[in-house]
Design a protein around this motif. Structure first.
Motif, PDB file in Angstrom:
ATOM      1  N   ALA A 195       0.849  -1.185   0.000  1.00  0.00           N
ATOM      2  CA  ALA A 195       0.000   0.000   0.000  1.00  0.00           C
ATOM      3  C   ALA A 195       0.884   1.234   0.000  1.00  0.00           C
ATOM      4  N   ARG A 196       0.461   2.248  -0.758  1.00  0.00           N
ATOM      5  CA  ARG A 196       1.263   3.469  -0.898  1.00  0.00           C
ATOM      6  C   ARG A 196       0.336   4.673  -0.825  1.00  0.00           C
ATOM      7  N   GLN A 197       0.722   5.684  -0.056  1.00  0.00           N
ATOM      8  CA  GLN A 197      -0.109   6.865   0.095  1.00  0.00           C
ATOM      9  C   GLN A 197       0.730   8.113  -0.108  1.00  0.00           C
ATOM     10  N   GLY A 201       1.853  14.403  -4.677  1.00  0.00           N
ATOM     11  CA  GLY A 201       2.986  13.712  -5.272  1.00  0.00           C
ATOM     12  C   GLY A 201       4.092  13.351  -4.312  1.00  0.00           C
ATOM     13  N   LYS A 202       3.996  13.774  -3.061  1.00  0.00           N
ATOM     14  CA  LYS A 202       5.015  13.448  -2.062  1.00  0.00           C
ATOM     15  C   LYS A 202       4.604  12.201  -1.309  1.00  0.00           C
ATOM     16  N   LEU A 203       5.450  11.196  -1.306  1.00  0.00           N
ATOM     17  CA  LEU A 203       5.149   9.937  -0.649  1.00  0.00           C
ATOM     18  C   LEU A 203       5.044  10.127   0.858  1.00  0.00           C
ATOM     19  N   LEU A 204       3.933   9.674   1.426  1.00  0.00           N
ATOM     20  CA  LEU A 204       3.766   9.684   2.871  1.00  0.00           C
ATOM     21  C   LEU A 204       4.268   8.389   3.483  1.00  0.00           C
ATOM     22  N   GLN A 205       3.926   7.255   2.869  1.00  0.00           N
ATOM     23  CA  GLN A 205       4.397   5.960   3.359  1.00  0.00           C
ATOM     24  C   GLN A 205       4.078   4.884   2.332  1.00  0.00           C
ATOM     25  N   GLU A 206       4.942   3.901   2.256  1.00  0.00           N
ATOM     26  CA  GLU A 206       4.685   2.671   1.512  1.00  0.00           C
ATOM     27  C   GLU A 206       5.012   1.507   2.428  1.00  0.00           C
ATOM     28  N   GLY A 210       0.718  -4.357   5.993  1.00  0.00           N
ATOM     29  CA  GLY A 210       0.620  -3.410   7.099  1.00  0.00           C
ATOM     30  C   GLY A 210      -0.650  -3.461   7.918  1.00  0.00           C
ATOM     31  N   HIS A 211      -1.611  -4.299   7.534  1.00  0.00           N
ATOM     32  CA  HIS A 211      -2.856  -4.335   8.320  1.00  0.00           C
ATOM     33  C   HIS A 211      -2.623  -5.072   9.631  1.00  0.00           C
ATOM     34  N   LYS A 212      -2.955  -4.417  10.741  1.00  0.00           N
ATOM     35  CA  LYS A 212      -2.643  -4.971  12.061  1.00  0.00           C
ATOM     36  C   LYS A 212      -3.390  -6.264  12.353  1.00  0.00           C
ATOM     37  N   LEU A 245      -3.766   0.574   6.172  1.00  0.00           N
ATOM     38  CA  LEU A 245      -2.813  -0.354   5.573  1.00  0.00           C
ATOM     39  C   LEU A 245      -1.390   0.177   5.622  1.00  0.00           C
ATOM     40  N   CYS A 246      -1.239   1.510   5.729  1.00  0.00           N
ATOM     41  CA  CYS A 246       0.125   2.072   5.782  1.00  0.00           C
ATOM     42  C   CYS A 246       0.147   3.338   6.625  1.00  0.00           C
TER      43      CYS A 246
END
Length: 274
Positions: A195-197, A201-206, A210-212, A245-246
């Motif tokens: 999962a990527r957010q 255009g700036k990546l916050l997290q990949e 990641g689902h707990k 997820l991320c």
């Protein structure tokens, strides 16, 4: 199982209605409220949620979450907790639609939280009953799964408030954006799902896996049973979203939010503004 509440409520009906009215008005008017300090029980938090549902004309979706590690110290023994997403706070993206989500009220630092999630839409009614539907019935009743983003932020002033008051306040839900359906969702392997957010255009997290909760379908089963036994049932078309997820990322509400599940080619995009 923990589908029936074991604690009695402490708040009177008039107190529940007053809290719900103030929360609803704060949501509508973009204002914040002083965080209460008095004790609250799980049954009270859910009673306030039910009153909010009535004020908001119904729940378009439910957000379901694993309990906090310190729940036992609060006298709560629950497999999960949940909160409604009101009809007026749900948007749809995809198919050429890029909705504009306006969030004028935010935390004191001017931010709202973003969570990339997978949500499930029910294809049949599960009416109120004293009997739990089986896991097989519930899973067969899912019509589709979707990429989604929840926008989070409390109506209580400050950056923290007693947890059960946060739960009463829709578990920090502000808005929810439902994206396009995911093809072949039944075979999703969440341990391998990337999962990527990003924002503007700036990546916050990949992250991957990641689902707990591992497989969030267990939360869908819990949510349907909870609604059947305690919340008057859950109708066809209702969406159940199952957690980040991320990560949860606190950002200024300004720009293009994009979420991606690159391994399955699923994306969601919308405009977020104050």
């Amino acid at each position: 199982m923990d589908y029936h509440l074991t604690q009695e409520a402490m708040l009177s009906k008039s107190a529940v209605d007053d809290v719900a009215r103030r929360l609803f008005e704060a949501r509508r008017d973009g204002k914040s409220l002083a965080a209460p300090l008095e004790q609250l029980r799980l049954a009270d938090a859910y009673a306030v949620q039910d009153a909010l549902i009535r004020l908001g004309g119904g729940a378009a979706a439910w957000k379901t979450s694993l309990p906090r590690p310190d729940f036992a110290s609060l006298g709560i023994y629950a497999m999960a907790v949940c909160a409604p997403i009101l009809k007026g706070n749900m948007y749809r993206a995809g198919g050429g639609r890029q909705p504009v989500v306006r969030e004028p009220m935010s935390r004191p630092d001017g931010t709202v939280g973003l969570e990339l999630e997978v949500a499930y839409q029910l294809g049949r009614d599960f009416p109120a009953s004293r009997e739990c539907p089986s896991e097989e019935e519930i899973l067969a009743g899912i019509a589709s799964a979707h990429i989604a983003v929840e926008i989070c932020g409390t109506r209580w002033a400050g950056t923290s408030s007693p947890y059960l008051w946060t739960l009463a306040d829709s578990l920090m839900n502000r808005s929810f954006v439902l994206g396009e359906a995911i093809s072949g969702w039944e075979a999703l392997d969440f341990t391998a799902l990337t999962a990527r957010q990003s924002l503007n255009g700036k990546l916050l997290q990949e992250s991957t896996g990641g689902h707990k909760g591992g497989n969030p379908l267990s939360l869908v089963v819990w949510q349907v049973r909870h609604c059947v036994l305690q919340r008057g049932g859950i109708p066809a078309g209702t969406v159940i979203t199952t957690g980040q997820l991320c990560g949860n990322h606190w950002v200024a509400p300004a720009g293009v939010v994009r979420g991606e599940l690159p391994s399955i080619g699923s994306t969601i995009e919308f405009q977020l503004t104050a």
